[in-house]
Design an enzyme around this catalytic site. Structure first.
Site, PDB file in Angstrom:
ATOM      1  N   GLU A 125       0.834  -1.195   0.017  1.00  0.00           N
ATOM      2  CA  GLU A 125      -0.027  -0.043  -0.132  1.00  0.00           C
ATOM      3  C   GLU A 125       0.895   1.118   0.111  1.00  0.00           C
ATOM      4  O   GLU A 125       0.628   2.164   1.067  1.00  0.00           O
ATOM      5  CB  GLU A 125      -1.036  -0.132   1.350  1.00  0.00           C
ATOM      6  CG  GLU A 125      -1.872  -1.204   1.196  1.00  0.00           C
ATOM      7  CD  GLU A 125      -3.083  -1.078   2.250  1.00  0.00           C
ATOM      8  OE1 GLU A 125      -4.143  -1.542   1.829  1.00  0.00           O
ATOM      9  OE2 GLU A 125      -2.999  -0.235   3.267  1.00  0.00           O
ATOM     10  N   GLU A 149      -5.171  -8.308  -1.056  1.00  0.00           N
ATOM     11  CA  GLU A 149      -6.092  -7.931   0.197  1.00  0.00           C
ATOM     12  C   GLU A 149      -7.486  -7.902  -0.129  1.00  0.00           C
ATOM     13  O   GLU A 149      -7.902  -6.965  -0.932  1.00  0.00           O
ATOM     14  CB  GLU A 149      -5.606  -7.013   1.074  1.00  0.00           C
ATOM     15  CG  GLU A 149      -3.912  -7.204   1.727  1.00  0.00           C
ATOM     16  CD  GLU A 149      -3.721  -5.987   2.665  1.00  0.00           C
ATOM     17  OE1 GLU A 149      -4.646  -5.150   3.128  1.00  0.00           O
ATOM     18  OE2 GLU A 149      -2.576  -5.864   2.774  1.00  0.00           O
TER      19      GLU A 149
HETATM   20  C1  BGP Z   1      -4.502  -2.721   4.885  1.00  0.00           C
HETATM   21  C2  BGP Z   1      -3.080  -3.192   5.169  1.00  0.00           C
HETATM   22  C3  BGP Z   1      -2.989  -4.679   6.275  1.00  0.00           C
HETATM   23  C4  BGP Z   1      -4.335  -4.662   6.981  1.00  0.00           C
HETATM   24  C5  BGP Z   1      -5.475  -4.257   6.362  1.00  0.00           C
HETATM   25  C6  BGP Z   1      -6.789  -4.292   7.176  1.00  0.00           C
HETATM   26  O1  BGP Z   1      -4.499  -1.413   4.947  1.00  0.00           O
HETATM   27  O2  BGP Z   1      -2.140  -3.410   4.131  1.00  0.00           O
HETATM   28  O3  BGP Z   1      -1.749  -4.483   6.759  1.00  0.00           O
HETATM   29  O4  BGP Z   1      -4.161  -4.849   8.240  1.00  0.00           O
HETATM   30  O5  BGP Z   1      -5.613  -3.108   5.837  1.00  0.00           O
HETATM   31  O6  BGP Z   1      -6.593  -3.090   8.042  1.00  0.00           O
HETATM   32  P1  BGP Z   1      -7.089  -3.232   9.604  1.00  0.00           P
HETATM   33  O7  BGP Z   1      -6.103  -4.396   9.881  1.00  0.00           O
HETATM   34  O8  BGP Z   1      -6.845  -1.842  10.058  1.00  0.00           O
HETATM   35  O9  BGP Z   1      -8.426  -3.576   9.585  1.00  0.00           O
END
Ligand code: BGP
Length: 478
Positions: free
Chosen positions: A182, A376
């Site tokens: 990201e 993701e």
């Molecule tokens: C993205 C990241 C992850 C992850 C995901 C979910 O931004 O790459 O590392 O954690 O989001 O977000 P969160 O864990 O805050 O729910």
């Protein structure tokens, strides 16, 4: 018999990050990283934004990355469960500070290298392809102390050394790589994305775009190293994606949505097309930004573009120029979005918009014409364990089903997609809040927000569902 629209060899699996799963934060010779300084609770957000009170952990704070879910010691058990679901791929990240504890120096930490060797061997034993991110939100703290994180050009060569080291070491084991997770996050959470700490009165945008340039050059150099060292590997970039919708058809709203998309596309335009986009000139001028480049940078960017576009998709975003409308923001979304009345929201206020997934995939493919990799996607939700130890997470199945349906539509639209690794196939620490109760997994982990629990793993209902989805190559999502 119906035929699956998901291509043969589609990489089904899940995605993790070292700092959110491994724990063992100082074991095996690992150095402290920026994420190890993020506590749970209200202070976390400010620190991620670059207001950092201390570069050592403070007494009385709870730092969830320090133990996380202890994947460092339990990866064999966890990988066996992923294999049981039929995973074809697991996305993990290497922690830079396990390989070079201070981020610099001539000799890598052999114990750290061995850890990932064993992890990859374990995956390959089950025919699970490792998909590896070189930098997922963790900068060795020493580099922040000494150089100010990615604001310094120095990090380019240090990162290049780190990338070359791991690419050479794992060249026979890892065929899918990604540079920065990201990468556009550095505009929103600059300490998280780039180890940036701000002093009063600094021109933050200037520092952010200079750091972005450094990461973009470092990313291109990692692509170069990958192509030289592992000619049969693919290396991609990684965008926190999610199209911006204009709140109305007022051209002002439409233009603003385009500009907000460009904030993110800026990075991928450089990584994929190999040059700064035309619109960046005006943006830099208006914001008093001068990006310093070294001779040869432009050629590096041009000659070493990525092979595929990795992206995360959780939500679409909505924007407006109307001061009344923008009062109605959704909570919990770092990208800042207006509530969209046509779609739902998660318990954390994140927009749920499956069709936005199809739109985003189409938009990215139209723009870059390179294969996409969904690395993701998923729903962070609170799970209840019944007295019998079962977890009936139908809401998660629902979310995933709807998103996979739209991904299928995108494939039918002609979008080329390498694979789908859903976020957090086993419950891990939330990046944005540090909570454990924001769960994404098919596998439940017994641990709470304060770090209590046995760490025992349990299969949720979604575990059985995802196993079927993979077994049928997405042909049947029921
Ligand atoms: C993205 C990241 C992850 C992850 C995901 C979910 O931004 O790459 O590392 O954690 O989001 O977000 P969160 O864990 O805050 O729910």
């Amino acid at each position: 018999m119906s035929i699956s629209i998901f291509p043969k060899g589609f990489l089904w699996g899940g995605a993790l990050a070292a700092n959110q799963a491994e724990g063992a934060y100082l074991e095996g010779g690992k150095g402290l990283t920026t994420v190890d300084l993020l506590p749970t609770g209200v202070k976390r957000r400010d620190i991620m934004k670059g207001y950092v009170p201390s570069l050592t952990p403070l007494e009385g704070e709870f730092y969830p990355s320090h133990e996380a879910i202890d994947f460092y010691h339990r990866y064999k058990e966890d990988i066996a469960l992923f294999a049981e679901m039929g995973f074809k791929a697991l996305r993990i990240s290497i922690s830079w500070a396990r390989i070079f504890p201070s981020g610099e120096g001539a000799t890598p930490n052999e114990e750290g290298l061995q850890f990932y060797d064993q992890l990859f061997d374990e995956l390959l034993k089950y025919d699970i392809q490792p998909v590896v991110t070189l930098a997922h939100f963790d900068v060795p703290v020493n580099l922040v102390e000494k150089y100010g994180g990615w604001r310094s050009r120095k990090l380019v060569s240090l990162f290049e050394t780190y990338a070359q080291t791991v690419l050479a070491r794992y060249k026979d084991k890892v065929k899918y790589w990604m540079t920065f997770n990201e990468i556009n996050m550095l505009l929103h959470l600059p300490f998280l994305g780039a180890g940036l700490v701000f002093a009063e009165g600094e021109n933050q945008k200037q520092i952010q775009y200079q750091a972005a340039h450094h990461q973009l050059v470092a990313s291109a150099l990692a692509v170069k190293a990958c192509h030289e060292l592992i000619p049969d590997a693919k290396i991609g970039c990684m965008l926190a994606a999610g199209t911006f919708y204009p709140y109305t058809c007022n051209p002002d709203d439409v233009f603003q949505a385009m500009e907000k998309d460009r904030d993110s596309f800026f990075f991928i335009d450089v990584q994929s097309r190999g040059e700064y986009p035309a619109y960046s000139k005006r943006f830099f001028k208006t914001n008093n930004i001068t990006v310093e480049m070294e001779p040869g940078d432009k050629e590096i960017l041009k000659n070493h573009t990525v092979d595929y576009i990795g992206f995360s998709y959780y939500s679409s975003r909505t924007t407006s120029t109307d001061p009344e409308v923008i009062k109605n923001m959704t909570s919990g979304n770092v990208f800042g979005s207006i509530s969209n009345p046509y779609v739902g929201k998660s318990e954390w206020g994140w927009t749920i918009d499956p069709k936005g997934f199809r739109i985003t995939a189409n938009q990215l493919y139209d723009r870059y014409q390179k294969p996409l990799f969904v690395v993701e996607n998923g729903l962070g939700a609170i799970d209840e364990v019944t007295p019998e130890g079962e977890i009936y997470d139908d809401y998660r199945i629902d979310y995933l089903k709807q998103h996979l349906t739209e991904l299928g539509e995108a494939l039918e639209d002609g979008v080329e997609i390498i694979g789908y690794t859903s976020w957090g196939p086993i419950d891990i620490v939330s990046a944005s809040t540090g909570e454990m109760k924001k769960r994404y997994g098919y596998i439940y982990v017994d641990r709470d927000n304060e770090g209590n629990g046995t760490l025992v793993r349990r299969k949720k209902k979604s575990f059985r569902w995802y196993k079927q989805v993979i077994a049928k190559n997405g042909e049947d999502l029921e």
